[in-house]
Design a protein around this motif. Structure first.
Motif, PDB file in Angstrom:
ATOM      1  N   TYR A  97      -2.481  -1.418  -3.379  1.00  0.00           N
ATOM      2  CA  TYR A  97      -2.145  -1.674  -4.778  1.00  0.00           C
ATOM      3  C   TYR A  97      -1.900  -3.145  -5.087  1.00  0.00           C
ATOM      4  O   TYR A  97      -2.069  -3.568  -6.235  1.00  0.00           O
ATOM      5  N   ARG A 125      -3.519   9.766  -9.509  1.00  0.00           N
ATOM      6  CA  ARG A 125      -2.494   9.844  -8.466  1.00  0.00           C
ATOM      7  C   ARG A 125      -1.272   9.012  -8.846  1.00  0.00           C
ATOM      8  O   ARG A 125      -0.137   9.406  -8.578  1.00  0.00           O
ATOM      9  N   LYS A 183       0.319   7.252   4.185  1.00  0.00           N
ATOM     10  CA  LYS A 183      -0.778   8.162   3.859  1.00  0.00           C
ATOM     11  C   LYS A 183      -2.037   7.779   4.630  1.00  0.00           C
ATOM     12  O   LYS A 183      -2.427   6.624   4.673  1.00  0.00           O
ATOM     13  N   LYS A 194      -7.592   7.574  -8.373  1.00  0.00           N
ATOM     14  CA  LYS A 194      -6.460   6.684  -8.099  1.00  0.00           C
ATOM     15  C   LYS A 194      -5.537   6.598  -9.310  1.00  0.00           C
ATOM     16  O   LYS A 194      -4.304   6.649  -9.170  1.00  0.00           O
ATOM     17  N   SER A 240       0.838  -1.206   0.000  1.00  0.00           N
ATOM     18  CA  SER A 240       0.000   0.000   0.000  1.00  0.00           C
ATOM     19  C   SER A 240       0.868   1.249   0.000  1.00  0.00           C
ATOM     20  O   SER A 240       2.087   1.173   0.146  1.00  0.00           O
ATOM     21  N   ASP A 241       0.208   2.395  -0.132  1.00  0.00           N
ATOM     22  CA  ASP A 241       0.901   3.686  -0.048  1.00  0.00           C
ATOM     23  C   ASP A 241       0.822   4.146   1.401  1.00  0.00           C
ATOM     24  O   ASP A 241      -0.140   4.786   1.823  1.00  0.00           O
ATOM     25  N   GLU A 293      -8.548   2.777  -2.247  1.00  0.00           N
ATOM     26  CA  GLU A 293      -7.831   3.949  -2.744  1.00  0.00           C
ATOM     27  C   GLU A 293      -6.318   3.812  -2.656  1.00  0.00           C
ATOM     28  O   GLU A 293      -5.588   4.339  -3.502  1.00  0.00           O
ATOM     29  N   TYR A 294      -5.793   3.123  -1.647  1.00  0.00           N
ATOM     30  CA  TYR A 294      -4.347   3.137  -1.415  1.00  0.00           C
ATOM     31  C   TYR A 294      -3.693   1.766  -1.317  1.00  0.00           C
ATOM     32  O   TYR A 294      -2.490   1.676  -1.121  1.00  0.00           O
ATOM     33  N   GLN A 298       1.736  10.936  -7.311  1.00  0.00           N
ATOM     34  CA  GLN A 298       1.216  11.312  -6.006  1.00  0.00           C
ATOM     35  C   GLN A 298       1.015  10.082  -5.130  1.00  0.00           C
ATOM     36  O   GLN A 298       0.928  10.195  -3.913  1.00  0.00           O
ATOM     37  N   SER A 299       1.008   8.906  -5.741  1.00  0.00           N
ATOM     38  CA  SER A 299       0.764   7.692  -4.968  1.00  0.00           C
ATOM     39  C   SER A 299       1.420   6.495  -5.651  1.00  0.00           C
ATOM     40  O   SER A 299       1.466   6.412  -6.878  1.00  0.00           O
TER      41      SER A 299
END
Length: 456
Positions: free
Chosen positions: A418, A361, A331, A358, A327-328, A415-416, A366-367
């Motif tokens: 992956y 980003r 954040k 997403k 994950s990111d 959202e975060y 950004q991500s």
């Protein structure tokens, strides 16, 4: 268009008539933004650590692990997942696999992989300033990694319990200086290799001397692992019933017999799935030139939608298997309270809103995947298919989160998150076929793409 002083003064006058701005400005200049904007109503409503789908007996698997000042999260997440079955099979309480053993060989292999990449690109990338060469030079022995890189190390060197090779060497838990020294030396090597690339006899000579020098540096900063991959070691342990157990095997045998990794058949090893909405779902994605062991497997993912990822997490937990995920992080993570939730901070109260999707980003850097952890439980409400929340085991020690554990909401996951790692048998047949078919041509992304980020 240049900034005009008159325009700045006009804006400043406008802001001073805005009472909301004045309040926000006063508070933000005196306190930490994350502390004052924490939405405690949201925290209270989400902080329910009840999970109806979970790994059996997970609360008794200790200790909480700690990667300390190193980027070894991927090694911790992977070994934490594997230790669960070992603990159950041997009736253990306190147990860890040696992350330091894998770390030593990963760093050694990465240095050699970098040398190989420099030689391989020297004739096609003649400009030292090319994007590829500059990227390769950036961090050749990065602590981080991907799950397929973990498997590459295990397939060559095996696994050992932590008591066989522990974290006593300073650079194992605080790797910054070792990384700096190795990086400086490898950049020097890169110049030498590129200058001499037309003399392959000399390149071969140089390469051997460079490998030797890197190994010398590694063994000065870290202890040489006491056993070789095919050399037998003896490990004695005490189980929960106070009985003494004894295992005699090689690191490779330990990985196969006790960690249940079939190293002889790639089709039976775990695979990685990602959610990258920039690209078509159902397609394989390969990261070009990303790896650690020469001759090892490429970094390849199957791109799927969020619903598929979530359902596979539930399926694995129902089958009593934890889930490695990337994950990111950190954040939208509250480390002190152990919550990961995109709505946990009320930044819209100060007029700060982010509107990127997403996909955007990822595209605008950004991500990206930055950290790997383990999902050990989730909660699926009656009549629903997807979880509302997950229990996450981190590797930042007992003082991070609630005794090392975090609650992650489904919104955060979508959202975060992956990447997840699953066994081939966890996949429906149509997704298995994507990995097994020789006809599937992957989308190839350059090594600097955000999907090539290494979890640390």
């Amino acid at each position: 268009m240049s900034l005009e002083i008159e325009q700045l003064e006009s804006w400043e006058s406008e802001f001073q008539t805005d009472l909301t701005y004045q309040l926000s400005s006063t508070v933000l200049k005196n306190y930490n933004a994350d502390d004052i904007l924490l939405n405690k109503s949201r925290l209270l409503s989400q902080d329910q650590r009840i999970y109806n789908t979970r790994i059996s007996d997970i609360e008794n698997i200790t200790p909480v692990t700690n990667q300390k000042a190193s980027g070894r999260c991927w090694l911790f997440a992977a070994t934490n997942q594997l230790r669960i079955q070992i603990v159950k099979d041997l009736n253990l309480k306190d147990f860890e696999l040696s992350q330091a053993y894998l770390f030593f060989y990963d760093k050694l292999e990465k240095a050699n992989y970098f040398i190989d990449q420099i030689i391989d690109t020297a004739k096609t990338e003649t400009d030292d300033d090319s994007r590829l060469i500059q990227y390769l030079l950036e961090a050749p022995t990065n602590d981080g990694g991907q799950y397929s890189m973990f498997l590459n190390i295990v397939k060559k060197y095996g696994l050992v319990p932590k008591s066989i090779y522990n974290d006593l060497a300073y650079s194992t838990t605080a790797s910054r200086k070792l990384n700096s020294i190795l990086t400086s030396k490898l950049r020097e090597f890169a110049e030498t290799l590129r200058v001499n690339i037309n003399d392959m006899d000399k390149i071969k000579e140089l390469r051997t001397s460079m490998q030797k020098e890197i190994y010398k540096l590694m063994t000065m900063f870290m202890e040489v692992p006491p056993i070789k991959p095919n050399e037998k070691f003896v490990w004695e342990y005490i189980d929960k019933d106070k009985k003494i157990g004894r295992i005699e095997c090689t690191p490779l045998e330990f990985a196969i017999k006790y960690a249940h990794l079939d190293l002889s058949d790639n089709k039976k090893l775990p695979v990685s799935l990602i959610n990258d909405p920039r690209h078509e779902y159902g397609k394989l994605i390969k990261i070009d030139r990303l790896g650690n062991v020469i001759g090892g497997d490429d970094v390849i993912y199957l791109n799927v939608d969020n619903d598929t990822l979530s359902k596979l997490v539930v399926k694995r937990l129902q089958n009593d298997k934890a889930v490695f995920f990337g994950s990111d992080t950190p954040k939208f993570m509250d480390k002190s309270r152990g919550v990961m939730d995109v709505q946990l901070w009320n930044y819209n109260a100060i007029g700060y809103n982010l509107h990127q999707t997403k996909a955007s980003r990822i595209k605008y850097h950004q991500s990206m995947m930055t950290h790997a952890m383990l999902i050990t439980a989730c909660h699926v409400e009656e009549g629903k298919e997807l979880p509302t929340r997950y229990c996450v085991e981190n590797s930042w020690g007992k003082d991070s989160g609630k005794d090392g554990l975090y609650l992650m909401t489904q919104d955060y996951f979508e959202e975060y998150c992956y990447q997840i790692v699953v066994d081939m048998e966890d996949l429906p047949s149509e997704l298995q076929e994507k990995f097994l078919s020789d006809k599937e041509e992957p989308i190839v992304l350059p090594i600097w793409d955000p999907m090539g980020a290494l979890a640390k």
